[in-house]
Write a protein that holds these residues in place. Structure first.
Motif, PDB file in Angstrom:
ATOM      1  N   GLU A 102     -34.277  46.943 -28.678  1.00 30.50           N
ATOM      2  CA  GLU A 102     -35.339  47.320 -27.819  1.00 30.50           C
ATOM      3  C   GLU A 102     -35.201  48.547 -27.086  1.00 30.50           C
ATOM      4  O   GLU A 102     -36.008  49.417 -26.823  1.00 30.50           O
ATOM      5  N   GLU A 103     -33.848  48.508 -26.463  1.00 31.57           N
ATOM      6  CA  GLU A 103     -33.835  49.521 -25.270  1.00 31.57           C
ATOM      7  C   GLU A 103     -33.400  50.757 -26.021  1.00 31.57           C
ATOM      8  O   GLU A 103     -33.901  51.757 -25.475  1.00 31.57           O
ATOM      9  N   GLY A 104     -33.099  50.666 -26.961  1.00 29.61           N
ATOM     10  CA  GLY A 104     -32.870  51.921 -28.007  1.00 29.61           C
ATOM     11  C   GLY A 104     -34.038  52.583 -28.437  1.00 29.61           C
ATOM     12  O   GLY A 104     -34.387  53.639 -28.616  1.00 29.61           O
ATOM     13  N   LYS A 105     -34.816  51.604 -29.065  1.00 30.60           N
ATOM     14  CA  LYS A 105     -36.264  52.041 -29.501  1.00 30.60           C
ATOM     15  C   LYS A 105     -37.139  52.824 -28.344  1.00 30.60           C
ATOM     16  O   LYS A 105     -38.034  53.527 -28.901  1.00 30.60           O
ATOM     17  N   LYS A 106     -37.020  52.131 -27.173  1.00 30.37           N
ATOM     18  CA  LYS A 106     -37.718  52.810 -26.118  1.00 30.37           C
ATOM     19  C   LYS A 106     -37.349  54.245 -25.674  1.00 30.37           C
ATOM     20  O   LYS A 106     -37.812  55.212 -25.574  1.00 30.37           O
ATOM     21  N   LYS A 107     -35.567  54.426 -25.701  1.00 28.74           N
ATOM     22  CA  LYS A 107     -35.275  55.530 -25.706  1.00 28.74           C
ATOM     23  C   LYS A 107     -35.662  56.869 -26.805  1.00 28.74           C
ATOM     24  O   LYS A 107     -36.005  57.837 -26.452  1.00 28.74           O
TER      25      LYS A 107
END
Length: 424
Positions: free
Chosen positions: A105-110
């Motif tokens: 999820e964090e990678g997707k946000k970036k």
């Protein structure tokens, strides 16, 4: 269907999501009529009257009439879509971006953050182009500051649409970006119908030709529905295994491989990329604009064929590309093997992955070719019959596909609550 709608409306959280989505779409339509300052609307109207049947008309139709209004949403959400395409391609090409994308999820946000930055840059370039280029005569700004306000208004409008799209996806029903494009196309349909009724009444268009085109449109809708619903079921058998005193597995199931996993995304991506030459033609006047219109847009006698060929290639490419992103055959075969599942007649592991790749390649080819043909056929027919219809196959595919996707999402939410839904 009415009974199903009533049942959906009775569920408080679904009702709130539907109301929220409708209110956001209403905000979008209201914003489409807010004019950009320092632009002479009479000059814009004259440009559209002179450019009847030009690339400008097609771009305006796909944007929901926001260009002819020169509203704050004139650029629509297409800079964001183009930025998404570029970012997805870069994610595959650049290892660091691929690592970020796999961080959950964090990678997707970036990645989404980088995409938004890219959309702002592309929106700024397009805003400068149409303001200082094709619509330069309509610009009544005096000085750099007022011109900057025009450009900032257009960029801010696109950024606001991106934000609304994310809100709809998160809190409403359906995909926000797709629904923004959907409402833009549908909003222009009544005026298109009224225009053809007027042309028929004065004898400017043969009613027989229009009926033929309408029949083709109905066939396209039927094919799009069939493609969206069609699937190949791969049988799966689970081996029996004993855990403690209990026995698990032994049952049969199947893998539902959709003919068109990518949905209408390939058409939206292709339309976004092919709108670039048409947008570039607005940057110039004279011979350059005429050359681009003639050879790279659907309005040119040569361009309609070049456009159709490129459109076909891009749709097939993005169909394969998006399917590969959505369905990883290697990971799927590993998970299948881990839980004791296997395809009858196919060894677990690598052979299963190869088999799934082979099946997906075949059905994706059929789906991609079908999608490309029904997107290009109305464009060619409109030129052959000289109907000058902007609401062609691409628009029909997007409208029908987004409608089906939204209905399915409501359907899935209703099935979670044991209600009988739209689709059987």
């Amino acid at each position: 269907m009415i009974e199903t709608l009533r049942n959906a409306w009775k569920i408080p959280d679904i009702r709130k999501k539907i109301i929220f989505t409708l209110l956001m779409l209403l905000v979008i339509r209201l914003g489409s009529n807010i004019p950009v300052p320092y632009i002479d609307k009479e000059v814009v109207s004259q440009i559209f009257e002179v450019g009847q049947g030009s690339a400008l008309q097609f771009l305006d139709m796909m944007a929901g009439g926001t260009i002819s209004n020169f509203s704050i949403f004139a650029l629509n959400i297409y800079p964001y879509i183009t930025a998404s395409i570029i970012m997805q391609l870069l994610t595959i090409a650049i290892p660091r971006l691929e690592e970020i994308a796999k961080e959950g999820e964090e990678g997707k946000k970036k990645i989404n953050k980088y995409t938004r930055y890219g959309s702002v840059i592309l929106a700024a370039v397009q805003a400068i182009g149409i303001t200082m280029g094709f619509f330069n005569n309509a610009l009544i700004a005096q000085g750099t500051l007022q011109t900057a306000i025009v450009i900032i208004s257009l960029v801010a409008g696109t950024s606001f649409l991106v934000w609304l799209g994310d809100l709809i996806t998160e809190r409403g029903v359906g995909n926000g970006t797709s629904l923004i494009i959907f409402i833009g196309i549908v909003s222009g349909l009544p005026s298109t119908i009224a225009r053809f009724i007027q042309l028929i009444s004065v004898g400017a268009i043969s009613i027989i030709k229009l009926i033929i085109f309408a029949i083709v449109a109905v066939i396209i809708i039927a094919i799009v529905v069939a493609l969206q619903e069609g699937q190949r079921k791969i049988p799966v058998q689970y081996a029996k295994r004993v855990v403690g005193r209990k026995m698990y597995g032994g049952q049969s199931s199947h893998i539902p491989l959709k003919v068109l996993m990518a949905g209408v995304i390939p058409v939206i991506f292709s339309t976004s990329l092919l709108s670039f030459p048409q947008m570039i033609s607005l940057f110039f006047t004279g011979g350059t604009a005429e050359w681009i219109t003639k050879y790279l847009t659907v309005q040119g006698n040569v361009g309609v064929w070049i456009y159709s060929i490129i459109n076909t290639v891009l749709i097939i490419f993005f169909t394969y590309f998006y399917t590969a992103i959505q369905f990883n055959t290697v990971e799927y075969s590993k998970n299948l093997q881990q839980y004791g599942g296997f395809i009858p007649g196919i060894r677990p592991g690598r052979p299963t992955s190869d088999y799934l790749n082979k099946v997906i390649s075949r059905i994706t080819f059929v789906g991609g070719i079908s999608l490309a043909l029904i997107a290009s056929l109305p464009i060619i027919l409109s030129r052959v019959f000289n109907l000058n219809i902007d609401f062609g196959g691409t628009a029909i595919i997007i409208v029908v596909g987004v409608a089906l996707e939204t209905i399915k999402q409501i359907e899935s939410q209703m099935l979670m609550r044991n209600y009988k839904g739209f689709l059987k």
